[in-house]
Write an enzyme that holds these catalytic residues in place. Structure first.
Site, PDB file in Angstrom:
ATOM      1  N   ASN A  32      73.236  84.663  13.880  1.00 42.32           N
ATOM      2  CA  ASN A  32      73.365  83.859  12.708  1.00 42.32           C
ATOM      3  C   ASN A  32      74.522  82.794  13.002  1.00 42.32           C
ATOM      4  O   ASN A  32      75.832  83.580  12.611  1.00 42.32           O
ATOM      5  CB  ASN A  32      73.299  84.552  11.520  1.00 42.32           C
ATOM      6  CG  ASN A  32      73.619  83.482  10.284  1.00 42.32           C
ATOM      7  OD1 ASN A  32      73.576  82.386  10.433  1.00 42.32           O
ATOM      8  ND2 ASN A  32      73.917  84.352   9.084  1.00 42.32           N
TER       9      ASN A  32
ATOM     10  N   LYS B 204      75.812  80.578  11.381  1.00 39.45           N
ATOM     11  CA  LYS B 204      76.325  79.836   9.959  1.00 39.45           C
ATOM     12  C   LYS B 204      76.715  78.455  10.139  1.00 39.45           C
ATOM     13  O   LYS B 204      76.003  77.784  11.015  1.00 39.45           O
ATOM     14  CB  LYS B 204      77.385  80.647   9.565  1.00 39.45           C
ATOM     15  CG  LYS B 204      77.197  82.068   9.618  1.00 39.45           C
ATOM     16  CD  LYS B 204      78.107  83.152   8.727  1.00 39.45           C
ATOM     17  CE  LYS B 204      77.576  84.455   8.935  1.00 39.45           C
ATOM     18  NZ  LYS B 204      78.437  85.287   8.094  1.00 39.45           N
TER      19      LYS B 204
ATOM     20  N   HIS C  65      70.146  84.770   2.600  1.00 38.91           N
ATOM     21  CA  HIS C  65      71.535  85.521   3.234  1.00 38.91           C
ATOM     22  C   HIS C  65      72.461  85.669   1.917  1.00 38.91           C
ATOM     23  O   HIS C  65      72.631  84.756   1.058  1.00 38.91           O
ATOM     24  CB  HIS C  65      71.927  84.514   4.145  1.00 38.91           C
ATOM     25  CG  HIS C  65      73.333  85.335   5.159  1.00 38.91           C
ATOM     26  ND1 HIS C  65      74.458  85.187   4.344  1.00 38.91           N
ATOM     27  CD2 HIS C  65      73.268  85.603   5.979  1.00 38.91           C
ATOM     28  CE1 HIS C  65      75.662  85.593   5.196  1.00 38.91           C
ATOM     29  NE2 HIS C  65      74.593  86.062   6.182  1.00 38.91           N
TER      30      HIS C  65
ATOM     31  N   GLU D 184      75.590  84.681   1.769  1.00 40.84           N
ATOM     32  CA  GLU D 184      76.262  83.633   1.289  1.00 40.84           C
ATOM     33  C   GLU D 184      75.529  82.514   0.627  1.00 40.84           C
ATOM     34  O   GLU D 184      76.059  81.728  -0.115  1.00 40.84           O
ATOM     35  CB  GLU D 184      76.677  83.048   2.679  1.00 40.84           C
ATOM     36  CG  GLU D 184      77.949  83.742   3.410  1.00 40.84           C
ATOM     37  CD  GLU D 184      78.078  83.819   4.764  1.00 40.84           C
ATOM     38  OE1 GLU D 184      77.498  82.753   5.603  1.00 40.84           O
ATOM     39  OE2 GLU D 184      78.708  84.851   5.103  1.00 40.84           O
TER      40      GLU D 184
ATOM     41  N   GLU E 126      72.441  94.046   5.180  1.00 43.15           N
ATOM     42  CA  GLU E 126      73.720  93.334   5.264  1.00 43.15           C
ATOM     43  C   GLU E 126      74.719  93.642   3.919  1.00 43.15           C
ATOM     44  O   GLU E 126      74.635  92.852   3.121  1.00 43.15           O
ATOM     45  CB  GLU E 126      73.665  92.011   5.506  1.00 43.15           C
ATOM     46  CG  GLU E 126      73.024  91.274   6.723  1.00 43.15           C
ATOM     47  CD  GLU E 126      73.416  90.046   7.311  1.00 43.15           C
ATOM     48  OE1 GLU E 126      74.026  90.007   8.624  1.00 43.15           O
ATOM     49  OE2 GLU E 126      73.648  89.007   6.601  1.00 43.15           O
TER      50      GLU E 126
ATOM     51  N   GLY F 256      81.760  89.530   7.820  1.00 41.78           N
ATOM     52  CA  GLY F 256      83.033  88.874   8.497  1.00 41.78           C
ATOM     53  C   GLY F 256      84.120  89.480   7.739  1.00 41.78           C
ATOM     54  O   GLY F 256      85.188  88.912   8.043  1.00 41.78           O
TER      55      GLY F 256
ATOM     56  N   SER G 163      79.780  92.372  10.835  1.00 43.65           N
ATOM     57  CA  SER G 163      80.779  92.887  11.536  1.00 43.65           C
ATOM     58  C   SER G 163      80.187  93.500  12.867  1.00 43.65           C
ATOM     59  O   SER G 163      80.768  94.611  13.251  1.00 43.65           O
ATOM     60  CB  SER G 163      82.018  93.648  11.091  1.00 43.65           C
ATOM     61  OG  SER G 163      82.587  92.749   9.977  1.00 43.65           O
TER      62      SER G 163
END
Ligand code: PGA
Length: 266
Positions: free
Chosen positions: A15, A17, A107, A109, A177, A183, A223
């Protein structure tokens, strides 16, 4: 748990992003291909996917087709609508026309930045299925959820909302996730990932039945690196990884893809 299957081919999906423009995308995919070729890597036991920004899809699709690369393509989002007055949206039909196989839905985000709730994720999952794309549904708990509710409650309710709204034989990939791991450089342990992934599989079992639970791939994301991928992949209910930051470095992503050889880039 008791749902067993050897038919779930591992999937490692990168991904990207909002990183890499279309020229950088070409360079990264070429380098990934060369790196794997140099290592004589035969992707017989793993599906490798890249999920670039929308503006890169055409370039990456052309490269994959022209060089006959063993990579699958996916997008990071889609519109719940097919076409029409939805400025800025991208239809699943357009993604399908660019040979996308997967599309991320929900996702964390997007859930956080764009207020996408379960109702939106249901609509987007339905839109993906309608256009013959495989939805890669992301679920996961925040640090606050973890403290208050434990690890599984939020991911299970996010997954249940979608499962209840789609036909029981739909092809879906689930990505667990934990938001606190994304991250952060602090992944879940492989035992934590296994525990939640097993619970998610039980959820599929109870909503869509045994066959679907046995065939649905559940990935871990947050991560993931070449130094920790092998531990996740050894777990019976973890069928692959959704990789963010580490997928931007072709050598590191190539090492992750070769998890069976325990290749590590530090
Ligand atoms: P990360 O991101 O690997 O950079 O933690 C994972 C993701 O957000 O899909």
């Amino acid at each position: 748990m008791a749902v067993e299957s050897d038919s779930r081919r591992p999937l490692i999906a990168g991904n990207w992003k909002m990183n890499l423009d279309h020229l950088q995308a070409i360079a990264v995919v070429q380098k990934l291909a060369w790196t794997l070729k140099d290592k004589n890597f035969q992707p017989t036991g793993v599906d490798i996917a890249v999920l670039p920004p929308f503006t890169d899809l055409r370039s990456v699709q052309t490269l994959i087709a022209a060089d006959n690369l063993d990579f699958q393509l996916g997008a990071q989002d889609l519109s719940p609508h097919d076409s029409g007055a939805h400025t800025g949206d991208i239809s699943g039909a357009f993604l399908k026309a660019l040979a996308c196989k997967y599309v991320l839905v929900g996702h964390s985000e997007r859930r956080a930045d764009h207020g996408e709730d379960d109702a939106v994720c249901v609509q987007k999952t339905q839109a993906a299925l309608k256009h013959d794309l495989v939805p890669l549904l992301c679920v996961g708990e925040t640090a606050e959820d973890l403290e208050k509710l434990g690890a599984s409650a939020v991911p299970v309710s996010q997954l249940t909302a979608v499962l209840e709204a789609i036909p029981s034989d739909s092809e879906l990939v689930v990505a667990y996730e934990p938001v606190w791991a994304i991250g952060s450089g602090t992944p879940a342990t492989s035992d934590q990932a296994q525990e939640v992934c097993a619970t998610l599989r039980e959820t599929i079992l109870s909503v869509h039945g045994k066959e679907q639970a046995a065939r649905t791939r559940i990935l871990y994301g947050g991560s993931v690196k070449s130094s920790n991928i092998a531990g996740f992949m050894k777990k019976p209910d973890v069928d692959g990884a959704l990789v963010g930051g580490a997928s931007l470095d072709p050598e590191e992503f190539a090492a992750i893809v070769q998890f069976e050889k325990h290749v590590t880039v530090e």
